[in-house]
Design a protein around this motif. Structure first.
Motif, PDB file in Angstrom:
ATOM      1  N   GLU A  58       0.828  -1.199   0.000  1.00  0.00           N
ATOM      2  CA  GLU A  58       0.000   0.000   0.000  1.00  0.00           C
ATOM      3  C   GLU A  58       0.866   1.255   0.000  1.00  0.00           C
ATOM      4  N   THR A  59       1.950   1.192   0.769  1.00  0.00           N
ATOM      5  CA  THR A  59       2.888   2.314   0.783  1.00  0.00           C
ATOM      6  C   THR A  59       3.441   2.552  -0.615  1.00  0.00           C
ATOM      7  N   GLY A  60       3.837   1.459  -1.272  1.00  0.00           N
ATOM      8  CA  GLY A  60       4.370   1.559  -2.632  1.00  0.00           C
ATOM      9  C   GLY A  60       3.354   2.161  -3.584  1.00  0.00           C
ATOM     10  N   PHE A  61       2.118   1.730  -3.459  1.00  0.00           N
ATOM     11  CA  PHE A  61       1.051   2.269  -4.310  1.00  0.00           C
ATOM     12  C   PHE A  61       0.902   3.776  -4.091  1.00  0.00           C
ATOM     13  N   LYS A  62       0.861   4.187  -2.826  1.00  0.00           N
ATOM     14  CA  LYS A  62       0.630   5.598  -2.533  1.00  0.00           C
ATOM     15  C   LYS A  62       1.786   6.468  -3.019  1.00  0.00           C
ATOM     16  N   SER A  63       3.013   5.975  -2.868  1.00  0.00           N
ATOM     17  CA  SER A  63       4.107   6.828  -3.352  1.00  0.00           C
ATOM     18  C   SER A  63       4.139   6.863  -4.875  1.00  0.00           C
ATOM     19  N   GLY A  64       3.808   5.736  -5.511  1.00  0.00           N
ATOM     20  CA  GLY A  64       3.723   5.736  -6.979  1.00  0.00           C
ATOM     21  C   GLY A  64       2.664   6.709  -7.475  1.00  0.00           C
ATOM     22  N   LEU A  65       1.512   6.682  -6.834  1.00  0.00           N
ATOM     23  CA  LEU A  65       0.407   7.565  -7.210  1.00  0.00           C
ATOM     24  C   LEU A  65       0.817   9.034  -7.066  1.00  0.00           C
ATOM     25  N   THR A  66       1.432   9.345  -5.928  1.00  0.00           N
ATOM     26  CA  THR A  66       1.842  10.724  -5.667  1.00  0.00           C
ATOM     27  C   THR A  66       2.836  11.209  -6.726  1.00  0.00           C
ATOM     28  N   LYS A  67       3.796  10.341  -7.032  1.00  0.00           N
ATOM     29  CA  LYS A  67       4.824  10.686  -8.012  1.00  0.00           C
ATOM     30  C   LYS A  67       4.208  10.967  -9.379  1.00  0.00           C
ATOM     31  N   VAL A  68       3.425  10.011  -9.860  1.00  0.00           N
ATOM     32  CA  VAL A  68       2.823  10.148 -11.190  1.00  0.00           C
ATOM     33  C   VAL A  68       1.963  11.409 -11.262  1.00  0.00           C
ATOM     34  N   MET A  69       1.121  11.610 -10.260  1.00  0.00           N
ATOM     35  CA  MET A  69       0.176  12.732 -10.323  1.00  0.00           C
ATOM     36  C   MET A  69       0.909  14.076 -10.281  1.00  0.00           C
ATOM     37  N   ASN A  70       1.987  14.164  -9.503  1.00  0.00           N
ATOM     38  CA  ASN A  70       2.756  15.411  -9.492  1.00  0.00           C
ATOM     39  C   ASN A  70       3.399  15.672 -10.850  1.00  0.00           C
ATOM     40  N   ASP A  71       3.903  14.596 -11.464  1.00  0.00           N
ATOM     41  CA  ASP A  71       4.485  14.737 -12.811  1.00  0.00           C
ATOM     42  C   ASP A  71       3.446  15.246 -13.798  1.00  0.00           C
ATOM     43  N   ALA A  76       8.495  -2.758  -5.713  1.00  0.00           N
ATOM     44  CA  ALA A  76       7.879  -3.443  -6.858  1.00  0.00           C
ATOM     45  C   ALA A  76       6.555  -2.772  -7.202  1.00  0.00           C
ATOM     46  N   ILE A  77       5.723  -2.546  -6.205  1.00  0.00           N
ATOM     47  CA  ILE A  77       4.417  -1.944  -6.472  1.00  0.00           C
ATOM     48  C   ILE A  77       4.591  -0.478  -6.887  1.00  0.00           C
ATOM     49  N   THR A 123       4.033   3.456 -10.963  1.00  0.00           N
ATOM     50  CA  THR A 123       4.646   4.582 -11.663  1.00  0.00           C
ATOM     51  C   THR A 123       4.626   4.348 -13.172  1.00  0.00           C
ATOM     52  N   ASN A 124       5.050   3.141 -13.597  1.00  0.00           N
ATOM     53  CA  ASN A 124       5.096   2.856 -15.040  1.00  0.00           C
ATOM     54  C   ASN A 124       3.715   2.819 -15.672  1.00  0.00           C
ATOM     55  N   GLU A 125       2.844   2.007 -15.090  1.00  0.00           N
ATOM     56  CA  GLU A 125       1.557   1.752 -15.751  1.00  0.00           C
ATOM     57  C   GLU A 125       0.613   2.946 -15.649  1.00  0.00           C
ATOM     58  N   LEU A 126       0.584   3.563 -14.469  1.00  0.00           N
ATOM     59  CA  LEU A 126      -0.283   4.733 -14.316  1.00  0.00           C
ATOM     60  C   LEU A 126       0.278   5.887 -15.155  1.00  0.00           C
ATOM     61  N   GLY A 127       1.619   5.958 -15.198  1.00  0.00           N
ATOM     62  CA  GLY A 127       2.275   6.956 -16.051  1.00  0.00           C
ATOM     63  C   GLY A 127       1.835   6.787 -17.498  1.00  0.00           C
ATOM     64  N   LYS A 128       1.877   5.539 -17.980  1.00  0.00           N
ATOM     65  CA  LYS A 128       1.450   5.251 -19.353  1.00  0.00           C
ATOM     66  C   LYS A 128      -0.002   5.660 -19.561  1.00  0.00           C
ATOM     67  N   PHE A 129      -0.839   5.334 -18.578  1.00  0.00           N
ATOM     68  CA  PHE A 129      -2.274   5.655 -18.699  1.00  0.00           C
ATOM     69  C   PHE A 129      -2.473   7.153 -18.929  1.00  0.00           C
ATOM     70  N   PHE A 130      -1.735   7.968 -18.179  1.00  0.00           N
ATOM     71  CA  PHE A 130      -1.948   9.412 -18.271  1.00  0.00           C
ATOM     72  C   PHE A 130      -1.252  10.049 -19.471  1.00  0.00           C
ATOM     73  N   GLU A 131      -0.357   9.275 -20.121  1.00  0.00           N
ATOM     74  CA  GLU A 131       0.263   9.806 -21.336  1.00  0.00           C
ATOM     75  C   GLU A 131      -0.747   9.895 -22.479  1.00  0.00           C
ATOM     76  N   ALA A 132      -1.754   9.014 -22.445  1.00  0.00           N
ATOM     77  CA  ALA A 132      -2.761   9.027 -23.521  1.00  0.00           C
ATOM     78  C   ALA A 132      -3.574  10.319 -23.456  1.00  0.00           C
ATOM     79  N   PRO A 133      -3.734  10.975 -24.609  1.00  0.00           N
ATOM     80  CA  PRO A 133      -4.487  12.240 -24.622  1.00  0.00           C
ATOM     81  C   PRO A 133      -5.915  12.081 -24.077  1.00  0.00           C
TER      82      PRO A 133
END
Ligand code: TTJ
Length: 647
Positions: free
Chosen positions: A292-305, A358-359, A364-374
């Motif tokens: 869960e910690t990994g998920f939350k930090s990934g989410l925070t990172k992606v969304m700030n980017d 790992a999470i 970061t990768n997959e959510l990042g990819k999701f948000f790259e789509a217009p």
């Protein structure tokens, strides 16, 4: 076959003896939870087969004779002879501890029967168990039973080796039927609704699985079926059923790193609470953990980017904080991995350090990819708008809290004006009674021992803390008064040393409203002063329900069973008074029955009860308020005798 067969199995059966000797070591308890645990051991095996792509249905049936069957349409447990052990693989599964259903580890990468102890434990604790395997066009069968051997009862003893019954079939799969042993379990009565809730959850977690339950025990058979092609996406939609979402389709991502697989679905609503539910190998991790910690930090990172890329955050702005992305979130994270380590107070917290990165990487990768789509732009904007607002409120709430704290030290007397404090200054001895209603509060005040008992009457209903943002909760006068009176602070500021009362006793009427007030207070403590509960400081006071009397003989009864006893004691010609509320007692009666430490009954509120109630309420029952109310009242029923924990 009989004799020689038994003889060579002696060693194996010693393992099962250990299970019967100390069932608690294997299934936690021999109560109702343990009973269901041995069913989940079996279901997990079928679920494994289905998740690995073999078969798609699992059928559970509850029978009149107290037995239950689980059938899947997978490949069927292997029937050939195990090379080292010299008996069929079926036999190994049901007689060897920890063998589980796992033969070829390539297929079972997340081995360790999800609950972990294996089908042999179920066998050991059953009066009898039969297994049928359908494959190769035929039906194989093996039976086990518990029986007396040398004055001792052995569990899971094979009646015969696995046999081909010759019964032709096109089916493939495994069916296990067993009857839990009443000499082991306190109750052998499976609960339809407990099983129903869990299979619904399993169906969400394992998309495509068709799981049915039939209860043949009553006059009217009950049945239900769950099947979600959307998996976690359907789960999130179901959780948000009664809420207003900020965007229509939940986001779904999936990925793997090393031996760790993850799936995640999330959606935001117009609410303020965080609803993140995580699972490891289908087991709920209520206390969160590294994944869960990994998920939350990934989410925070992606969304700030994303925020910087689309210009919502400028160079000069600080990053948004993790918490800002959790307001109004509904997310389900499901992780599958090996060698799981559980930690925490209720052993529901993932401890494996490798899961965090790992999470985080997967998200970061997959959510990042999701948000790259217009096409994701409007979704990104909706989330970021919420987060920016949350950041503003966070700042304001910080100030508000600061002010509350300062006010508390200066105007303590003002705010807690309604508190009738005690005179003693030893917090360990002091008790705070939080009492429903002004009039009952008045009676308590007269009844109490003023040296160590303080009374705080609640006028209105306190605010439901679960529904509100922290700053709104803190504005509620009833809640603020409680916080001030306790003196220990809330949330991260909680400090046990500052706690003014080591017993906090909730005293409310034994009716719906009383139950609701109690539930609201418990939710508040659960959310904002968890340590108050874990520290064992929270109690439910128990006013009597009846008074049985004749002249000067008086007996009080706290439940119906006691009422019968009281009637007997007082004898013929008694009068009976039923107390509807605290207000019907005079101060002397209230002291004798409810406040005198020598005679009263208090129930200590445990964190497990609170956590389980919270999980059931928020995860499995949605957010409908009426439903929630009824549920909390039913399940936090402190009037039931089996909940008693007498001081
Ligand atoms: C293992 O790998 C080879 C092919 O069969 C696999 C297997 O064991 N599948 C399997 C086990 N499907 N279902 C089970 C099973 C079902 C029940 C109800 C109970 C148990 C203990 C296992």
């Amino acid at each position: 076959m009989g004799k020689s067969y038994d003889a060579k199995d002696i060693k194996v059966l010693e393992g099962l003896d250990a299970v019967r000797l100390r069932p608690g070591m294997y299934i936690g308890t021999t109560g109702i939870k343990g009973l269901h645990h041995i069913l989940w051991e079996i279901v997990d095996n079928s679920m494994d087969e289905v998740t690995n792509g073999y078969g798609d249905s699992i059928d559970i049936v509850l029978y009149d004779d107290g037995s239950v069957s689980v059938e899947d349409n997978g490949r069927g447990i292997p029937v050939d002879i195990h090379p080292q052990l010299g008996v069929s693989a079926v036999e190994v599964v049901f007689t060897q501890l920890h063998a589980g259903g796992k033969f070829d580890n390539e297929n079972y990468s997340h081995s360790g029967g999800l609950h972990g102890v294996g089908a042999s434990v179920t066998n050991a604790l059953s009066e009898w168990l039969t297994v049928e395997v359908y494959k190769n066009g035929t039906t194989y069968k093996m039976e086990f039973e518990s029986k007396e051997v040398g004055g001792k009862i052995k569990g899971g003893v094979p009646k015969n080796p696995l046999v081909d019954t010759g019964k032709k079939t096109d089916k493939h799969g495994t069916k296990v039927r067993f009857k839990p042993d009443a000499r082991i379990f306190e109750s052998v009565n499976f609960d339809y609704y407990t099983i129903k809730r869990r299979i619904k959850e399993l169906a969400f977690l394992n998309k495509g699985a068709k799981i049915t339950l039939s209860d043949m025990r009553g006059e009217e058979p009950l049945s239900c079926k769950f099947h979600y092609e959307g998996g976690l996406v359907d789960f999130v939609l179901d959780l948000n059923d009664t809420k207003i979402p900020c965007f229509k389709k939940p986001i779904f991502i999936t990925g793997s790193e090393g031996n760790i697989d993850a799936e995640l679905a999330l959606q935001y609503t117009d609410g303020y609470t965080e609803n993140v539910f995580s699972y490891v190998n289908n087991i709920p991790t209520t206390e969160g953990g590294t994944h869960e910690t990994g998920f939350k930090s990934g989410l925070t990172k992606v969304m700030n980017d994303v925020a910087r890329r689309i210009g919502i955050l400028k160079d000069k702005n600080e990053n948004l904080k993790g918490d800002d992305f959790l307001e109004g979130i509904t997310a389900v994270l499901s992780v599958k991995m090996q060698n799981v380590q559980f930690e925490g107070q209720t052993k529901t917290k993932l401890g494996n350090p490798e899961a965090r990165l790992a999470i985080e990487h997967i998200v970061t990768n997959e959510l990042g990819k999701f948000f790259e789509a217009p096409s994701s732009k409007s979704t990104a904007e909706a989330i970021l708008k919420k987060a920016v607002l949350a950041a503003k409120v966070r700042e304001e709430a910080r100030k508000a809290k600061e002010i509350t704290r300062q006010k508390n030290s200066i105007e303590n007397f003002n705010l807690v004006g309604k508190l009738s404090n005690c005179t003693g200054r030893r917090a360990e001895d002091n008790e705070l009674y939080i009492v429903e209603g002004d009039s009952a509060g008045g009676t308590c005040k007269q009844a109490r021992n003023r040296h160590y008992q303080a009374i705080l009457p609640l006028r209105g209903k306190p605010l439901n803390a679960e529904k509100k943002r922290i700053d709104q909760v803190l504005e509620n006068v009833e809640i603020r008064t409680i916080i001030s009176a306790l003196g220990c602070g809330i949330g991260d500021d909680y400090c046990e040393e500052d706690l003014n009362f080591h017993k906090v006793i909730i005293l409310s009427d034994a009716d719906q409203d009383g139950g609701h007030i109690r539930a609201i207070l418990l939710t508040f403590f659960f959310r904002y002063m968890k340590e108050l509960i874990t520290g064992g400081h929270v109690f439910i006071g128990m006013p009597p329900l009846y008074k049985v009397y004749k002249k000067d003989i008086v007996e009080y009864a706290y439940n119906d069973a006691e009422l019968d006893k009281a009637k007997e004691k007082v004898g013929r010609g008694f009068d009976l008074q039923r107390y509807k509320g605290l207000g019907e007692m005079n101060s002397e009666q209230l002291w004798e029955t409810t406040m005198d430490p020598k005679r009263r009954t208090l129930i200590q509120v445990s964190i497990e009860d609170a956590a389980e109630a919270e999980r059931l309420v928020s995860v499995l029952m949605g957010d409908a308020i009426e439903q929630r109310k009824a549920f909390i009242i039913e399940n936090a029923n402190f009037n039931r005798e089996d909940n008693f924990k007498v001081e």
